[in-house]
Scaffold this motif. Structure first.
Motif, PDB file in Angstrom:
ATOM      1  N   CYS A  10      69.418  78.296 154.295  1.00 19.71           N
ATOM      2  CA  CYS A  10      68.749  78.937 155.423  1.00 19.71           C
ATOM      3  C   CYS A  10      69.687  78.948 156.611  1.00 19.71           C
ATOM      4  O   CYS A  10      70.719  78.258 156.606  1.00 19.71           O
ATOM      5  CB  CYS A  10      67.451  78.207 155.775  1.00 19.71           C
ATOM      6  SG  CYS A  10      67.676  76.553 156.457  1.00 19.71           S
ATOM      7  N   PRO A  11      69.370  79.713 157.668  1.00 20.49           N
ATOM      8  CA  PRO A  11      70.199  79.654 158.876  1.00 20.49           C
ATOM      9  C   PRO A  11      70.245  78.230 159.412  1.00 20.49           C
ATOM     10  O   PRO A  11      69.230  77.532 159.448  1.00 20.49           O
ATOM     11  CB  PRO A  11      69.464  80.595 159.855  1.00 20.49           C
ATOM     12  CG  PRO A  11      68.722  81.542 158.971  1.00 20.49           C
ATOM     13  CD  PRO A  11      68.296  80.727 157.793  1.00 20.49           C
ATOM     14  N   ALA A  17      62.157  73.417 159.682  1.00 27.16           N
ATOM     15  CA  ALA A  17      61.127  74.453 159.679  1.00 27.16           C
ATOM     16  C   ALA A  17      60.927  75.021 158.277  1.00 27.16           C
ATOM     17  O   ALA A  17      59.796  75.295 157.846  1.00 27.16           O
ATOM     18  CB  ALA A  17      61.494  75.566 160.664  1.00 27.16           C
ATOM     19  N   LEU A  18      62.029  75.204 157.531  1.00 25.34           N
ATOM     20  CA  LEU A  18      61.922  75.707 156.162  1.00 25.34           C
ATOM     21  C   LEU A  18      61.206  74.708 155.264  1.00 25.34           C
ATOM     22  O   LEU A  18      60.379  75.095 154.424  1.00 25.34           O
ATOM     23  CB  LEU A  18      63.316  76.021 155.602  1.00 25.34           C
ATOM     24  CG  LEU A  18      63.390  76.417 154.127  1.00 25.34           C
ATOM     25  CD1 LEU A  18      62.515  77.631 153.831  1.00 25.34           C
ATOM     26  CD2 LEU A  18      64.846  76.684 153.710  1.00 25.34           C
ATOM     27  N   ALA A  19      61.505  73.413 155.420  1.00 27.24           N
ATOM     28  CA  ALA A  19      60.819  72.397 154.615  1.00 27.24           C
ATOM     29  C   ALA A  19      59.313  72.447 154.874  1.00 27.24           C
ATOM     30  O   ALA A  19      58.513  72.364 153.932  1.00 27.24           O
ATOM     31  CB  ALA A  19      61.370  71.006 154.942  1.00 27.24           C
ATOM     32  N   GLU A  20      58.911  72.609 156.124  1.00 27.90           N
ATOM     33  CA  GLU A  20      57.484  72.730 156.454  1.00 27.90           C
ATOM     34  C   GLU A  20      56.884  73.968 155.803  1.00 27.90           C
ATOM     35  O   GLU A  20      55.777  73.931 155.256  1.00 27.90           O
ATOM     36  CB  GLU A  20      57.303  72.798 157.964  1.00 27.90           C
ATOM     37  CG  GLU A  20      57.646  71.516 158.709  1.00 27.90           C
ATOM     38  CD  GLU A  20      57.549  71.695 160.207  1.00 27.90           C
ATOM     39  OE1 GLU A  20      57.147  72.789 160.651  1.00 27.90           O
ATOM     40  OE2 GLU A  20      57.875  70.744 160.946  1.00 27.90           O
ATOM     41  N   ALA A  56      63.939  81.152 154.196  1.00 30.45           N
ATOM     42  CA  ALA A  56      65.044  80.885 153.262  1.00 30.45           C
ATOM     43  C   ALA A  56      66.012  82.066 153.209  1.00 30.45           C
ATOM     44  O   ALA A  56      65.622  83.224 153.385  1.00 30.45           O
ATOM     45  CB  ALA A  56      64.504  80.596 151.875  1.00 30.45           C
ATOM     46  N   SER A  57      67.290  81.766 152.957  1.00 30.83           N
ATOM     47  CA  SER A  57      68.301  82.803 152.736  1.00 30.83           C
ATOM     48  C   SER A  57      68.510  83.055 151.246  1.00 30.83           C
ATOM     49  O   SER A  57      68.606  84.199 150.806  1.00 30.83           O
ATOM     50  CB  SER A  57      69.637  82.399 153.361  1.00 30.83           C
ATOM     51  OG  SER A  57      69.529  82.257 154.758  1.00 30.83           O
ATOM     52  N   ARG A  58      68.578  81.986 150.467  1.00 27.04           N
ATOM     53  CA  ARG A  58      68.701  82.075 149.013  1.00 27.04           C
ATOM     54  C   ARG A  58      68.030  80.863 148.390  1.00 27.04           C
ATOM     55  O   ARG A  58      67.954  79.796 149.012  1.00 27.04           O
ATOM     56  CB  ARG A  58      70.168  82.102 148.554  1.00 27.04           C
ATOM     57  CG  ARG A  58      70.924  83.345 148.929  1.00 27.04           C
ATOM     58  CD  ARG A  58      72.318  83.371 148.304  1.00 27.04           C
ATOM     59  NE  ARG A  58      73.023  84.564 148.712  1.00 27.04           N
ATOM     60  CZ  ARG A  58      72.894  85.756 148.137  1.00 27.04           C
ATOM     61  NH1 ARG A  58      72.082  85.886 147.097  1.00 27.04           N
ATOM     62  NH2 ARG A  58      73.569  86.797 148.564  1.00 27.04           N
ATOM     63  N   ILE A  59      67.585  81.007 147.168  1.00 25.97           N
ATOM     64  CA  ILE A  59      67.045  79.887 146.406  1.00 25.97           C
ATOM     65  C   ILE A  59      67.904  79.738 145.156  1.00 25.97           C
ATOM     66  O   ILE A  59      67.932  80.624 144.296  1.00 25.97           O
ATOM     67  CB  ILE A  59      65.561  80.101 146.073  1.00 25.97           C
ATOM     68  CG1 ILE A  59      64.768  80.169 147.385  1.00 25.97           C
ATOM     69  CG2 ILE A  59      65.039  78.978 145.178  1.00 25.97           C
ATOM     70  CD1 ILE A  59      63.308  80.460 147.232  1.00 25.97           C
ATOM     71  N   LEU A  60      68.629  78.635 145.104  1.00 30.60           N
ATOM     72  CA  LEU A  60      69.620  78.397 144.056  1.00 30.60           C
ATOM     73  C   LEU A  60      69.101  77.365 143.062  1.00 30.60           C
ATOM     74  O   LEU A  60      68.572  76.322 143.451  1.00 30.60           O
ATOM     75  CB  LEU A  60      70.926  77.900 144.683  1.00 30.60           C
ATOM     76  CG  LEU A  60      71.512  78.756 145.812  1.00 30.60           C
ATOM     77  CD1 LEU A  60      72.750  78.083 146.390  1.00 30.60           C
ATOM     78  CD2 LEU A  60      71.844  80.161 145.313  1.00 30.60           C
ATOM     79  N   TRP A  61      69.300  77.660 141.784  1.00 25.41           N
ATOM     80  CA  TRP A  61      68.880  76.762 140.702  1.00 25.41           C
ATOM     81  C   TRP A  61      70.084  75.937 140.258  1.00 25.41           C
ATOM     82  O   TRP A  61      71.108  76.489 139.847  1.00 25.41           O
ATOM     83  CB  TRP A  61      68.337  77.601 139.547  1.00 25.41           C
ATOM     84  CG  TRP A  61      68.072  76.846 138.282  1.00 25.41           C
ATOM     85  CD1 TRP A  61      67.660  75.563 138.139  1.00 25.41           C
ATOM     86  CD2 TRP A  61      68.215  77.375 136.950  1.00 25.41           C
ATOM     87  NE1 TRP A  61      67.527  75.235 136.811  1.00 25.41           N
ATOM     88  CE2 TRP A  61      67.854  76.332 136.058  1.00 25.41           C
ATOM     89  CE3 TRP A  61      68.580  78.616 136.432  1.00 25.41           C
ATOM     90  CZ2 TRP A  61      67.881  76.508 134.678  1.00 25.41           C
ATOM     91  CZ3 TRP A  61      68.600  78.793 135.060  1.00 25.41           C
ATOM     92  CH2 TRP A  61      68.245  77.736 134.190  1.00 25.41           C
ATOM     93  N   ARG A  62      69.972  74.634 140.335  1.00 27.29           N
ATOM     94  CA  ARG A  62      71.073  73.758 139.955  1.00 27.29           C
ATOM     95  C   ARG A  62      71.155  73.650 138.439  1.00 27.29           C
ATOM     96  O   ARG A  62      70.215  73.213 137.785  1.00 27.29           O
ATOM     97  CB  ARG A  62      70.887  72.361 140.557  1.00 27.29           C
ATOM     98  CG  ARG A  62      72.136  71.487 140.420  1.00 27.29           C
ATOM     99  CD  ARG A  62      71.919  70.135 141.070  1.00 27.29           C
ATOM    100  NE  ARG A  62      71.120  69.251 140.198  1.00 27.29           N
ATOM    101  CZ  ARG A  62      70.602  68.099 140.593  1.00 27.29           C
ATOM    102  NH1 ARG A  62      70.744  67.703 141.845  1.00 27.29           N
ATOM    103  NH2 ARG A  62      69.915  67.341 139.757  1.00 27.29           N
ATOM    104  N   VAL A  63      72.329  74.038 137.883  1.00 24.49           N
ATOM    105  CA  VAL A  63      72.501  74.013 136.424  1.00 24.49           C
ATOM    106  C   VAL A  63      73.501  72.959 135.972  1.00 24.49           C
ATOM    107  O   VAL A  63      73.536  72.605 134.792  1.00 24.49           O
ATOM    108  CB  VAL A  63      72.918  75.401 135.884  1.00 24.49           C
ATOM    109  CG1 VAL A  63      71.815  76.425 136.129  1.00 24.49           C
ATOM    110  CG2 VAL A  63      74.235  75.871 136.506  1.00 24.49           C
ATOM    111  N   ALA A  64      74.328  72.442 136.878  1.00 30.54           N
ATOM    112  CA  ALA A  64      75.302  71.419 136.477  1.00 30.54           C
ATOM    113  C   ALA A  64      75.816  70.694 137.712  1.00 30.54           C
ATOM    114  O   ALA A  64      75.871  71.261 138.808  1.00 30.54           O
ATOM    115  CB  ALA A  64      76.473  72.042 135.722  1.00 30.54           C
TER     116      ALA A  64
END
Length: 394
Positions: A10-11, A17-20, A56-64
């Motif tokens: 996020c910015p 604020a994003l967590a809320e 949010a700016s992007r939502i990234l999925w952790r793969v490794a």
């Protein structure tokens, strides 16, 4: 069903604020850290966050994730992953890497090595390798390096989430939609509170506010990166969209007002409201007026919230020998004389902006519009001047 790990960028300045916001969406374990928010959950959580998050700016999925010391360690970590379980060799890819306190000499070289590893893994399995497309890839791979660990992500968003799909004319350094939504949250604005933007430009603040009032999901009119992945569950996604994108039934009074000295800006805002899904009769209520910001008057008798992202040059109405300092001094007088009881929030990259306005801010919040460092100045407007009241640092 296994639990997945995600990181939402996020910015800078909007992490808490994003967590809320994510908790309001239903993601209970969202935690803010520098640069974004992490959470664990299901694919349904990921789908909802992409569709509903305004910040949010992007939502990234952790793969490794693994420890490293050199670029070759990063290559080996990427080579170990079975990328074919997530996407096909015929799909194009893009790799981006960011680093903080990393020992590597070149982030660009690490980016190249991750790309090589992905292509080498596919070549070992199928004899083919995916194409690289830096402009419109099917799949985006992100790497993050800190002092000790490398984390690899698959992007579930595709285009950045601030790209809602309604903006056509972006102009120079536009206010990003998710930053505008974050400022509304930081300002304490909620549907039902009068909102005024007297320098509306292309209407980012008022479009975001109108969609909030009407319950229009920010991602309602766009596609997402997770739709390109092999584990995409179309049935689940359609069910979530059907639940969250409902016919507009809001009876909430809008009380959203906008104006700008530029006729082009007025036209752009009206067009953006239409493209953002705001019904014509409601958009007509918001339709901005063409007026110099120094001439504005309160649109309602009670107080409200004013948000301003000051432009430059002609669009603020500076003409002839008049300076920007003269303009903002007069605008400050307008605020003092006419807007007692209002709260005004100004986003600007001018760190000494309050001197031009000749008002003392009650708070300064550091924010970033893309790479541009800014301050969100908060002014509590009362009759007369607040110049003698000390400002609080954010």
């Amino acid at each position: 069903m296994s639990t997945l790990n995600f990181f939402c960028t996020c910015p800078r300045g909007l992490e808490e604020a994003l967590a809320e916001e994510l908790k309001e969406i239903g993601i209970a374990n969202a935690g803010a850290i520098a640069g974004g928010v992490y959470f664990s959950g299901s694919w349904a959580d990921c789908y909802r966050a992409n569709l509903q998050s305004r910040l949010a700016s992007r939502i990234l999925w952790r793969v490794a994730q693994g420890r490293y010391r050199t670029e070759e360690d990063v290559y080996k970590l990427a080579l170990k992953q079975d990328w074919s379980q997530w996407f096909d060799v015929d799909q194009s890819i893009r790799v981006d890497v960011t680093a903080t306190k990393s020992p590597v000499r070149s982030v660009e070289f690490v980016t190249l090595r991750i790309k090589d590893a992905v292509c080498d893994r596919f070549r070992e399995q199928s004899g083919k390798r995916p194409d690289v497309d830096t402009r419109n890839p099917d799949v985006r791979i992100f790497g993050f390096l800190n002092a000790d660990n490398c984390t690899l992500y698959l992007d579930t968003s595709g285009d950045a989430l601030f790209k809602r799909g309604w903006r056509l004319d972006i102009g120079e350094a536009p206010l990003r939609e998710n930053l505008a939504a974050g400022i509304l949250r930081l300002a304490g604005w909620k549907p039902g509170i009068p909102l005024l933007d007297p320098m509306c430009g292309s209407g980012t603040f008022v479009v975001e506010a109108a969609q909030m009032v009407l319950g229009i999901a920010p991602g309602a009119n766009r596609s997402f990166g997770f739709e390109q992945l092999k584990n995409f569950n179309e049935e689940s996604w359609k069910s979530i969209k059907n639940q969250l994108i409902e016919p507009l039934t809001s009876s909430q009074k809008l009380d959203i007002f906008a104006s700008d000295v530029s006729g082009d800006a007025v036209v752009a805002t009206r067009a953006n409201l239409e493209r953002a899904g705001v019904p014509a009769d409601i958009a007509l209520e918001i339709a901005p007026k063409q007026i110099d910001a120094r001439q504005i008057k309160p649109p309602v008798t009670e107080g409200g919230i004013m948000v301003v992202n000051p432009p430059y040059g002609e669009r603020i109405g500076v003409r002839g020998t008049e300076s920007a300092e003269d303009f903002f001094a007069e605008f400050g007088n307008t605020l003092k004389q006419r807007f007692a009881g209002w709260n005004c929030y100004v986003l600007t990259s001018d760190m000494a902006f309050q001197k031009k306005l000749r008002l003392a801010p009650s708070k300064r919040t550091p924010l970033f519009n893309g790479a541009i460092e800014c301050r969100l100045f908060a002014f509590e407007l009362v009759a007369g001047s607040r110049r003698d009241k000390p400002a609080a640092a954010a």
